[in-house]
Every structure is written in structure tokens, then in C-alpha cells.
Write a protein that holds these residues in place. Sequence first.
Motif, PDB file in Angstrom:
ATOM      1  N   ILE A  65     -13.582 -42.143 -49.391  1.00  0.00           N
ATOM      2  CA  ILE A  65     -13.560 -41.284 -50.659  1.00  0.00           C
ATOM      3  C   ILE A  65     -12.617 -40.002 -50.687  1.00  0.00           C
ATOM      4  O   ILE A  65     -11.961 -39.999 -51.562  1.00  0.00           O
ATOM      5  N   ARG A  66     -12.486 -39.506 -49.573  1.00  0.00           N
ATOM      6  CA  ARG A  66     -11.617 -38.549 -49.412  1.00  0.00           C
ATOM      7  C   ARG A  66     -10.664 -38.643 -48.334  1.00  0.00           C
ATOM      8  O   ARG A  66     -11.100 -39.278 -47.303  1.00  0.00           O
ATOM      9  N   GLU A  67      -9.393 -38.154 -47.963  1.00  0.00           N
ATOM     10  CA  GLU A  67      -8.590 -38.424 -46.964  1.00  0.00           C
ATOM     11  C   GLU A  67      -9.373 -37.847 -45.759  1.00  0.00           C
ATOM     12  O   GLU A  67      -9.080 -38.168 -44.771  1.00  0.00           O
ATOM     13  N   PHE A 178      -9.377 -41.515 -60.308  1.00  0.00           N
ATOM     14  CA  PHE A 178      -9.232 -40.796 -58.785  1.00  0.00           C
ATOM     15  C   PHE A 178      -9.958 -41.779 -57.760  1.00  0.00           C
ATOM     16  O   PHE A 178      -9.922 -41.412 -56.530  1.00  0.00           O
ATOM     17  N   CYS A 179     -10.765 -42.569 -58.049  1.00  0.00           N
ATOM     18  CA  CYS A 179     -11.858 -43.035 -57.385  1.00  0.00           C
ATOM     19  C   CYS A 179     -11.566 -44.307 -56.535  1.00  0.00           C
ATOM     20  O   CYS A 179     -11.082 -45.384 -57.218  1.00  0.00           O
ATOM     21  N   VAL A 180     -11.588 -44.549 -55.342  1.00  0.00           N
ATOM     22  CA  VAL A 180     -11.375 -45.727 -54.419  1.00  0.00           C
ATOM     23  C   VAL A 180     -12.556 -46.678 -54.581  1.00  0.00           C
ATOM     24  O   VAL A 180     -12.357 -47.607 -54.099  1.00  0.00           O
ATOM     25  N   LEU A 292     -26.191 -35.945 -62.035  1.00  0.00           N
ATOM     26  CA  LEU A 292     -25.240 -36.244 -63.084  1.00  0.00           C
ATOM     27  C   LEU A 292     -23.911 -35.814 -63.111  1.00  0.00           C
ATOM     28  O   LEU A 292     -23.638 -34.950 -63.669  1.00  0.00           O
ATOM     29  N   PRO A 293     -23.374 -36.402 -62.136  1.00  0.00           N
ATOM     30  CA  PRO A 293     -21.843 -35.970 -61.914  1.00  0.00           C
ATOM     31  C   PRO A 293     -21.105 -35.746 -63.261  1.00  0.00           C
ATOM     32  O   PRO A 293     -21.020 -36.607 -64.176  1.00  0.00           O
ATOM     33  N   VAL A 294     -20.285 -34.758 -63.376  1.00  0.00           N
ATOM     34  CA  VAL A 294     -19.446 -34.581 -64.605  1.00  0.00           C
ATOM     35  C   VAL A 294     -17.931 -34.479 -64.127  1.00  0.00           C
ATOM     36  O   VAL A 294     -17.149 -35.025 -64.956  1.00  0.00           O
ATOM     37  N   GLN A 295     -17.621 -33.891 -62.892  1.00  0.00           N
ATOM     38  CA  GLN A 295     -16.381 -33.979 -62.357  1.00  0.00           C
ATOM     39  C   GLN A 295     -15.327 -32.812 -62.999  1.00  0.00           C
ATOM     40  O   GLN A 295     -14.505 -32.307 -62.220  1.00  0.00           O
ATOM     41  N   SER A 296     -15.713 -32.537 -64.329  1.00  0.00           N
ATOM     42  CA  SER A 296     -14.669 -31.722 -64.855  1.00  0.00           C
ATOM     43  C   SER A 296     -15.162 -31.287 -66.235  1.00  0.00           C
ATOM     44  O   SER A 296     -15.873 -32.089 -66.760  1.00  0.00           O
ATOM     45  N   GLN A 332     -24.753 -31.847 -59.835  1.00  0.00           N
ATOM     46  CA  GLN A 332     -23.476 -32.377 -60.204  1.00  0.00           C
ATOM     47  C   GLN A 332     -22.664 -32.643 -59.213  1.00  0.00           C
ATOM     48  O   GLN A 332     -22.882 -32.063 -58.126  1.00  0.00           O
ATOM     49  N   ASP A 333     -21.600 -33.530 -59.646  1.00  0.00           N
ATOM     50  CA  ASP A 333     -20.309 -33.552 -58.521  1.00  0.00           C
ATOM     51  C   ASP A 333     -19.125 -33.270 -59.269  1.00  0.00           C
ATOM     52  O   ASP A 333     -19.209 -33.304 -60.451  1.00  0.00           O
ATOM     53  N   MET A 334     -18.547 -32.378 -58.828  1.00  0.00           N
ATOM     54  CA  MET A 334     -17.245 -31.811 -59.333  1.00  0.00           C
ATOM     55  C   MET A 334     -16.007 -32.049 -58.569  1.00  0.00           C
ATOM     56  O   MET A 334     -15.988 -31.787 -57.475  1.00  0.00           O
ATOM     57  N   ILE A 335     -14.813 -32.260 -59.420  1.00  0.00           N
ATOM     58  CA  ILE A 335     -13.569 -32.154 -58.537  1.00  0.00           C
ATOM     59  C   ILE A 335     -12.690 -31.199 -59.149  1.00  0.00           C
ATOM     60  O   ILE A 335     -12.458 -31.044 -60.247  1.00  0.00           O
ATOM     61  N   THR A 336     -11.946 -30.445 -58.264  1.00  0.00           N
ATOM     62  CA  THR A 336     -11.243 -29.420 -58.742  1.00  0.00           C
ATOM     63  C   THR A 336      -9.722 -29.701 -58.245  1.00  0.00           C
ATOM     64  O   THR A 336      -9.424 -30.426 -57.184  1.00  0.00           O
ATOM     65  N   MET A 363     -19.194 -30.251 -54.723  1.00  0.00           N
ATOM     66  CA  MET A 363     -17.904 -30.093 -55.183  1.00  0.00           C
ATOM     67  C   MET A 363     -16.867 -30.134 -54.027  1.00  0.00           C
ATOM     68  O   MET A 363     -16.981 -29.921 -52.945  1.00  0.00           O
ATOM     69  N   PHE A 364     -15.579 -30.672 -54.784  1.00  0.00           N
ATOM     70  CA  PHE A 364     -14.466 -31.259 -53.882  1.00  0.00           C
ATOM     71  C   PHE A 364     -13.180 -30.967 -54.362  1.00  0.00           C
ATOM     72  O   PHE A 364     -12.996 -30.675 -55.678  1.00  0.00           O
ATOM     73  N   LYS A 365     -12.247 -30.822 -53.598  1.00  0.00           N
ATOM     74  CA  LYS A 365     -11.187 -30.602 -53.805  1.00  0.00           C
ATOM     75  C   LYS A 365     -10.221 -32.005 -54.329  1.00  0.00           C
ATOM     76  O   LYS A 365     -10.714 -33.013 -53.409  1.00  0.00           O
ATOM     77  N   TYR A 366      -9.586 -32.301 -55.079  1.00  0.00           N
ATOM     78  CA  TYR A 366      -8.978 -33.676 -55.663  1.00  0.00           C
ATOM     79  C   TYR A 366      -8.189 -34.006 -54.035  1.00  0.00           C
ATOM     80  O   TYR A 366      -7.502 -33.388 -53.565  1.00  0.00           O
ATOM     81  N   SER A 367      -8.622 -35.350 -53.932  1.00  0.00           N
ATOM     82  CA  SER A 367      -7.850 -35.971 -52.691  1.00  0.00           C
ATOM     83  C   SER A 367      -7.271 -37.060 -53.264  1.00  0.00           C
ATOM     84  O   SER A 367      -7.771 -38.037 -53.621  1.00  0.00           O
ATOM     85  N   GLU A 368      -6.117 -37.063 -53.151  1.00  0.00           N
ATOM     86  CA  GLU A 368      -5.033 -38.583 -53.872  1.00  0.00           C
ATOM     87  C   GLU A 368      -5.587 -39.803 -53.023  1.00  0.00           C
ATOM     88  O   GLU A 368      -5.026 -39.943 -51.564  1.00  0.00           O
ATOM     89  N   ARG A 369      -5.885 -40.821 -53.514  1.00  0.00           N
ATOM     90  CA  ARG A 369      -6.421 -42.029 -52.726  1.00  0.00           C
ATOM     91  C   ARG A 369      -5.357 -43.139 -52.967  1.00  0.00           C
ATOM     92  O   ARG A 369      -5.280 -43.365 -54.096  1.00  0.00           O
ATOM     93  N   PRO A 370      -4.787 -43.739 -51.972  1.00  0.00           N
ATOM     94  CA  PRO A 370      -3.890 -44.645 -52.346  1.00  0.00           C
ATOM     95  C   PRO A 370      -4.276 -45.921 -53.242  1.00  0.00           C
ATOM     96  O   PRO A 370      -5.478 -46.323 -52.886  1.00  0.00           O
TER      97      PRO A 370
HETATM   98  N1  5AD Z   1     -11.066 -36.632 -54.626  1.00  0.00           N
HETATM   99  C1  5AD Z   1     -11.960 -35.846 -54.531  1.00  0.00           C
HETATM  100  N2  5AD Z   1     -13.409 -36.217 -54.806  1.00  0.00           N
HETATM  101  C2  5AD Z   1     -13.694 -37.270 -55.190  1.00  0.00           C
HETATM  102  N3  5AD Z   1     -14.826 -38.044 -55.505  1.00  0.00           N
HETATM  103  C3  5AD Z   1     -14.554 -39.457 -55.576  1.00  0.00           C
HETATM  104  N4  5AD Z   1     -13.357 -39.561 -55.456  1.00  0.00           N
HETATM  105  C4  5AD Z   1     -12.675 -38.341 -55.251  1.00  0.00           C
HETATM  106  C5  5AD Z   1     -11.346 -38.029 -54.822  1.00  0.00           C
HETATM  107  N5  5AD Z   1     -10.357 -38.845 -54.803  1.00  0.00           N
HETATM  108  C6  5AD Z   1     -16.113 -37.251 -55.595  1.00  0.00           C
HETATM  109  C7  5AD Z   1     -16.756 -37.387 -56.992  1.00  0.00           C
HETATM  110  C8  5AD Z   1     -17.732 -38.430 -56.761  1.00  0.00           C
HETATM  111  C9  5AD Z   1     -18.184 -38.110 -55.591  1.00  0.00           C
HETATM  112  C10 5AD Z   1     -19.163 -39.313 -54.887  1.00  0.00           C
HETATM  113  O1  5AD Z   1     -16.921 -37.874 -54.732  1.00  0.00           O
HETATM  114  O2  5AD Z   1     -17.116 -36.144 -57.477  1.00  0.00           O
HETATM  115  O3  5AD Z   1     -18.787 -38.208 -57.664  1.00  0.00           O
END
Ligand code: 5AD
Length: 473
Positions: A65-67, A178-180, A292-296, A332-336, A363-370
Motif C-alpha cells: 500500500i505504501r513504499e 493513488f491506490c495499488v 468511513l475513509p475520506v482521504q481529503s 477515518q483514513d486520510m492522506i496528506t 493518517m498517512f503521507k502520500y506514497s507514490e505507487r508504481p
Molecule cells: N499513499 C498513502 N496512503 C495510501 N492509502 C492507500 N494508498 C495509499 C498511498 N498510495 C491509505 C488510504 C487507504 C488506506 C488503507 O491506506 O488512506 O484508505
Amino acid sequence: MLVDSKIIRKNKFVKSNNKYHIISYGCQMNFADSEVVASILENIGYEHADNIENSNLILINTCSIREKAEQTIRKKLSSINFLKKKNKSLKIGVLGCMAERLKEKFLHEEKIVDLVVGPDAYRDLPNLLKEVEFGNDAVNVLLSKDETYADINPQRFNSNGISAFVSITRGCDNMCTFCVVPFTRGRERSRDPKSILAEIKQLEENGYKEITLLGQNVDSYLWYGGGLKKDFKKASEIQKKTSINFAKLLDIVAKSYPKFRIRFTTSNPQDMDTEVLITMKAHKNICNHIHLPVQSGSDKILKEMNRQHTRKEYLKLVSEIKTILPDCGLSQDMITGFPNETEKDHKDTLSLMNLVKYDFGFMFKYSERPGTLASRKLDDNILEEIKQRRLSEIIDLQFKHSFENLSKYVNKTTVILVEKESKKSKRFWAGRNEQNIMVVFPKEDFKPGDFVDVLVEENTATTLKGIALNKIK
Ligand code: 5AD
Ligand code: SF4
């Protein structure tokens, strides 16, 4: 019919002294899958080993899901390298999302890996293990349109004997940019309700008290006799009429097992509807908690993420939840730091959090997924220190809301299901209330599996602490 690996042991080609150990990373789905894998292995004569030193087969169920998740797994692989030198017959396999993403490349990149098996190919493990015995490469990463492992009764080797996961859907069709997951777990498919009920029956017979219905997107559950959700349009009129959606499934499970506590995860805002909320309200045994993930909180970012709802629609759903289920827990789940996220977008996220006031969040930092759409179309252009600062801000705000929400329980009673010993003290039990909040209290004569009324005396941002008043019959 569920196949119990303890009863049926066919295809027993493996030496009976062979021991396996599975290490799982990532989401609950991976942990549930590891239990399916354990069942498949025990069916061919493998025995579970409590630690890696005693095993001839180590399987690592991986997460992409993240690097950072992938880096952790690579570190784990290096750290067990020495075992191969000690035990020449040891085989190491990688399962799950990282196996699916990297395929045979894994065998070349990590020399200690003997087999690579994707999430839909676990039934092929007996054959793959044979190939490994013959010294061949063993890779199966085929994704399936109908595999749900419905007939396999999971070996609950990691379980506390009280609560269990029951998977109801696999894969995801949402294609958030964003999601793999859609690439590693394939198309979304639903599991036959009969097999879901059979699995819960077994859990009840084995003394379990709580189940969590599991899927990447449970509210999108749809059974019309098998087949992909996207092909429902082509189903016959009879199939359409007799189809079972998530609300109906919840209703059937709640009615069939009134003593079970029922949870579910994960809900996607665009698929969660009023019917589900009304079903939750109708059944006391369905827990009032919705993840209930919202992400942003920014419409611009939600669009770029291909989330299929706006901020307004999300807030409308939250308000409906609060009206129909006033004491419902929300998380929630959130990506920043998603590409092009401005300070204004970030402020929109903070303001959405201030409106909803979640009980907890991931809560997570955005991680670019190939391979994802975001990685192909958008530049990962938010500086690491900005991502980190925004992440800290949303974590701090969540902490404040969590503390405030939990403090509302003080001097009140809340019903908990005793699950395990508290991590902090041997003298305390730990369990969750229906809002999914952890509660600890002195053990006295209570035991795991009891439903207990607890008078809450104090709280932190994550835990309630109190005294048990009485056991609920
Ligand atoms: N980068 C960061 N967070 C991510 N998630 C999914 N893909 C990524 C990504 N590329 C988080 C989302 C999702 C949770 C399972 O993981 O918030 O709801
Ligand atoms: Fe990934 Fe979106 Fe599916 Fe969740 S809903 S698994 S974030 S694609």
C-alpha cells in the motif's frame, strides 16, 4: 460446505514433520488470507510452528500500500537470510500484494525467495510447493474473477478465540488514483452468503462472540449467484430479484446470529446508503461503528483521487449517520500531501475533520505507487517536509478530537466484550465497546468472552479506563 482441514487431509504428499510459519503484514484482509493459506497447508499435512526457527516453510504475506510497507518486508527478508544457511531444507515464500506487484522479479531481486504467490492463487500452493521441492521456480500471480475461497474454513492460528474476521468481498473496482489495491487484488467479487453463514456457524460452535465482515468495500457487496459486480446488469430478472446487497446480508447475519456482535469494514462513502444505516438501527447486535475513509476534505483533491463523492456529499452522509444512529462511532483514513495539494486543500481537510469530529483515524503521507493512475499522470510534487508538517497537523487535530470524544464516556457505563489481557498490565482486561473504543478495567472474576458493563472513570485519546460493574447475560 466448508472444508475443515483437520478432517480432510487429501493430497498428503508433504512429509508430516513439515512445519510452516506465516508472517502477515498490512490490512486485515491479509491477516484473514493468511488463515486461508494455513488451512490449505494443513490440508496437505503441514503443521503450524509458533516461531520461524522451527519451520521448514516461512511464508510472508506482504503489503504494497505504501513504499514504507514494502521496505519493511524487504528488511524482514534480509533478517531471516541467516536461517537458510542454518537449515538447508528451509523454503521461503512471499504471498499477497507485493508478490502480485513484483511477480517473478521477486525471485531475482531477493535471492532467498523460493516461491511467489498472488492473493488469488493460494489454492495452487500444493503444486507450487511440489515445484519448489523439484528445484523449479514457483510463481503464480494469476488474478481471478470469481475466487473467494468460500469453501475453505480458515485456520485461526492468530486468533484470541473471541473475535474473528469473515471475508465477504475480494478486490476493489473503485480505482482511486493513488491506490495499488485494484492492481494487486483484482476485480471486486462477492462471496456466496451461504458460505458466509456456514463460517459464522462454525465460529459460534467454537465459542467466538464477535465477527467483522471484511472487504475492501463491503457496502458494495452484491450476490446474485456469482459473477462480478460490474456484470450485474447482464443478470437474469430472477437473479436481480433474488440478489442480496450489503444491507440484506447484514440483516440476515444479524437475525441468524442474534448473540453475535457484528462489525464490518471498510465502508466507501459512495456505496454506503440509508438502507445499511436503517439495518444497523434495527439490530442491537450490529455495532454502531463505521470506518468511513475520506482521504481529503478538498473537492479538488477528491476529484484528482477519483473518489466518487464530493465533500458536501460526504458531510451529508455523516449527518445522516448522526441522525439515524446518534451514538455511532466514526473513524477515518486520510492522506496528506497528495500531488498538487495546496495549503487551502490542507485547510479544507482540517475543517472537514472539525465538522465530523472522528473518534479515531489512520493518517498517512502520500506514497507514490508504481502503476497507479496518480503515478502515471501526476507529479509527486509536495516536499517531504511539507507532507510531514501537514501530517503532524492532522494527527494533532485527530488526537484532540479523540480525547474530547472519549472524555464524554467518563462517569457513564459502556458495554464491552472482554478480548484479552491489557498490554500495559496483567491485572487488567481489555476489550472494545460497540463504537470500537478500547476499554481496560481490573480483571476481578471476569474472563475473555464475557460481555461486561464498565463504569468509565478516566480516558486518554485512545483508551477508556474504568471498573466493571456486572456481566451481561
Ligand atoms: N499513499 C498513502 N496512503 C495510501 N492509502 C492507500 N494508498 C495509499 C498511498 N498510495 C491509505 C488510504 C487507504 C488506506 C488503507 O491506506 O488512506 O484508505
Ligand atoms: Fe484502494 Fe480506493 Fe479500493 Fe480503498 S476504495 S482499496 S483506497 S481503490
